[in-house]
Design a protein around this motif. Sequence first.
Motif, short mmCIF file in Angstrom:
data_model
loop_
_atom_site.label_atom_id
_atom_site.label_comp_id
_atom_site.label_asym_id
_atom_site.label_seq_id
_atom_site.Cartn_x
_atom_site.Cartn_y
_atom_site.Cartn_z
N MET A 78 73.98 -26.53 4.89
CA MET A 78 73.49 -27.88 4.77
C MET A 78 73.41 -28.23 3.29
N ALA A 79 73.87 -29.34 2.97
CA ALA A 79 73.82 -29.80 1.58
C ALA A 79 72.44 -30.36 1.26
N LYS A 80 72.04 -30.14 0.03
CA LYS A 80 70.75 -30.67 -0.40
C LYS A 80 70.91 -32.12 -0.80
N SER A 81 69.87 -32.85 -0.64
CA SER A 81 69.87 -34.26 -0.97
C SER A 81 68.96 -34.50 -2.16
N LYS A 82 69.24 -35.57 -2.89
CA LYS A 82 68.34 -35.94 -3.98
C LYS A 82 67.08 -36.59 -3.43
N LEU A 83 67.16 -37.04 -2.20
CA LEU A 83 66.00 -37.65 -1.56
C LEU A 83 65.05 -36.56 -1.06
N LYS A 84 63.81 -36.84 -1.12
CA LYS A 84 62.81 -35.93 -0.57
C LYS A 84 62.39 -36.50 0.78
N ILE A 85 62.54 -35.70 1.82
CA ILE A 85 62.23 -36.15 3.18
C ILE A 85 60.82 -35.68 3.54
N PRO A 86 59.91 -36.61 3.80
CA PRO A 86 58.55 -36.19 4.17
C PRO A 86 58.53 -35.62 5.59
N LYS A 87 58.00 -34.43 5.72
CA LYS A 87 57.91 -33.75 7.02
C LYS A 87 56.57 -33.05 7.13
N ILE A 88 56.30 -32.55 8.33
CA ILE A 88 55.09 -31.76 8.58
C ILE A 88 55.54 -30.38 9.03
N CYS A 89 54.97 -29.36 8.42
CA CYS A 89 55.31 -27.97 8.73
C CYS A 89 54.98 -27.67 10.19
N GLU A 90 55.94 -27.05 10.90
CA GLU A 90 55.74 -26.71 12.31
C GLU A 90 54.74 -25.57 12.50
N GLN A 91 54.52 -24.77 11.49
CA GLN A 91 53.62 -23.63 11.61
C GLN A 91 52.18 -23.99 11.22
N CYS A 92 52.01 -24.51 10.00
CA CYS A 92 50.64 -24.75 9.51
C CYS A 92 50.19 -26.21 9.64
N GLY A 93 51.13 -27.12 9.84
CA GLY A 93 50.78 -28.51 10.02
C GLY A 93 50.57 -29.30 8.74
N LYS A 94 50.86 -28.69 7.58
CA LYS A 94 50.70 -29.39 6.31
C LYS A 94 51.90 -30.27 6.02
N PRO A 95 51.68 -31.43 5.43
CA PRO A 95 52.81 -32.27 5.03
C PRO A 95 53.51 -31.68 3.80
N PHE A 96 54.85 -31.81 3.75
CA PHE A 96 55.62 -31.34 2.61
C PHE A 96 56.87 -32.18 2.47
N GLU A 97 57.56 -32.04 1.36
CA GLU A 97 58.79 -32.78 1.13
C GLU A 97 59.97 -31.83 1.32
N ALA A 98 60.79 -32.12 2.32
CA ALA A 98 61.93 -31.27 2.64
C ALA A 98 63.13 -31.69 1.80
N THR B 257 66.29 -30.74 2.88
CA THR B 257 67.35 -30.98 3.87
C THR B 257 66.74 -31.52 5.15
N VAL B 258 67.57 -32.04 6.01
CA VAL B 258 67.10 -32.61 7.27
C VAL B 258 66.66 -31.49 8.22
N ALA B 259 67.28 -30.32 8.10
CA ALA B 259 67.01 -29.22 9.03
C ALA B 259 65.78 -28.39 8.65
N THR B 260 65.16 -28.63 7.52
CA THR B 260 64.00 -27.85 7.10
C THR B 260 62.85 -28.07 8.07
N ARG B 261 62.24 -26.95 8.51
CA ARG B 261 61.16 -27.03 9.49
C ARG B 261 59.83 -26.53 8.96
N PHE B 262 59.86 -25.69 7.92
CA PHE B 262 58.64 -25.06 7.42
C PHE B 262 58.47 -25.36 5.94
#
Length: 91
Positions: A1-21, A23-28
Amino acid sequence: MAKSKLKIPKICEQCGKPFEAKTVATRFCSPYCVDKSGRAKRRRAKEAIEKQTLLEESINKIAEIQNSAIYFGFRSYSSFWDIKRYYSSTY
Protein backbone atom coordinates in the motif's frame (compact mmCIF):
# COMPACT_ATOMS: atom_id res chain seq x y z
CA MET A 1 0.00 0.00 0.00
CA ALA A 2 1.32 3.38 -0.88
CA LYS A 3 1.57 6.04 1.77
CA SER A 4 -0.40 9.20 1.39
CA LYS A 5 0.50 12.73 2.34
CA LEU A 6 -2.93 12.95 3.91
CA LYS A 7 -3.39 11.84 7.46
CA ILE A 8 -6.50 9.69 7.85
CA PRO A 9 -8.16 9.96 11.28
CA LYS A 10 -8.98 6.51 12.63
CA ILE A 11 -9.62 4.74 15.92
CA CYS A 12 -7.37 1.86 16.98
CA GLU A 13 -9.22 -1.48 16.92
CA GLN A 14 -7.31 -2.73 19.98
CA CYS A 15 -7.11 0.16 22.45
CA GLY A 16 -9.75 2.50 21.04
CA LYS A 17 -7.49 5.57 20.91
CA PRO A 18 -7.78 7.97 17.97
CA PHE A 19 -4.71 8.20 15.71
CA GLU A 20 -3.72 9.43 12.27
CA ALA A 21 -3.20 6.61 9.78
CA LYS A 22 -0.80 6.89 6.86
CA THR A 23 -2.66 4.29 4.76
CA VAL A 24 -6.29 3.30 4.36
CA ALA A 25 -5.58 -0.26 5.55
CA THR A 26 -4.00 0.75 8.89
CA ARG A 27 -5.99 -0.72 11.78
CA PHE A 28 -3.82 -0.18 14.86
CA CYS A 29 -2.11 2.83 16.37
CA SER A 30 1.18 1.14 17.33
CA PRO A 31 3.17 -2.09 17.00
CA TYR A 32 2.22 -2.84 20.61
CA CYS A 33 -1.49 -2.89 19.67
CA VAL A 34 -0.74 -5.08 16.65
CA ASP A 35 1.05 -7.61 18.89
CA LYS A 36 -1.63 -7.45 21.56
CA SER A 37 -4.34 -8.06 18.97
CA GLY A 38 -2.42 -11.03 17.54
CA ARG A 39 -2.02 -12.57 20.99
CA ALA A 40 -5.73 -12.14 21.69
CA LYS A 41 -6.61 -13.74 18.36
CA ARG A 42 -4.35 -16.74 19.06
CA ARG A 43 -5.81 -17.05 22.58
CA ARG A 44 -9.38 -17.09 21.20
CA ALA A 45 -8.42 -19.76 18.65
CA LYS A 46 -6.81 -21.90 21.37
CA GLU A 47 -9.88 -21.56 23.61
CA ALA A 48 -12.16 -22.57 20.73
CA ILE A 49 -10.06 -25.70 20.10
CA GLU A 50 -10.10 -26.58 23.83
CA LYS A 51 -13.86 -26.08 23.96
CA GLN A 52 -14.36 -28.30 20.91
CA THR A 53 -12.12 -31.00 22.41
CA LEU A 54 -14.03 -30.91 25.70
CA LEU A 55 -17.33 -31.17 23.83
CA GLU A 56 -16.11 -34.20 21.85
CA GLU A 57 -14.87 -35.89 25.04
CA SER A 58 -18.23 -35.28 26.72
CA ILE A 59 -20.10 -36.71 23.74
CA ASN A 60 -17.88 -39.80 23.80
CA LYS A 61 -18.47 -40.32 27.54
CA ILE A 62 -22.23 -40.01 27.11
CA ALA A 63 -22.19 -42.48 24.22
CA GLU A 64 -20.10 -44.89 26.30
CA ILE A 65 -22.56 -44.65 29.20
CA GLN A 66 -25.56 -45.15 26.93
CA ASN A 67 -23.96 -48.16 25.27
CA SER A 68 -23.10 -49.66 28.66
CA ALA A 69 -26.66 -49.20 29.86
CA ILE A 70 -28.04 -50.91 26.78
CA TYR A 71 -25.47 -53.71 27.02
CA PHE A 72 -26.33 -54.48 30.64
CA GLY A 73 -30.03 -54.28 29.90
CA PHE A 74 -30.85 -51.20 31.94
CA ARG A 75 -33.97 -49.63 30.60
CA SER A 76 -35.05 -47.54 33.55
CA TYR A 77 -33.95 -43.95 33.77
CA SER A 78 -32.63 -44.23 37.35
CA SER A 79 -30.35 -47.17 36.53
CA PHE A 80 -28.93 -45.22 33.61
CA TRP A 81 -28.03 -42.32 35.90
CA ASP A 82 -26.47 -44.71 38.44
CA ILE A 83 -24.09 -45.88 35.72
CA LYS A 84 -23.44 -42.30 34.66
CA ARG A 85 -22.54 -41.33 38.24
CA TYR A 86 -20.18 -44.30 38.46
CA TYR A 87 -18.38 -43.38 35.24
CA SER A 88 -18.18 -39.67 36.05
CA SER A 89 -16.57 -40.41 39.43
CA THR A 90 -13.89 -42.62 37.84
CA TYR A 91 -12.63 -39.92 35.45
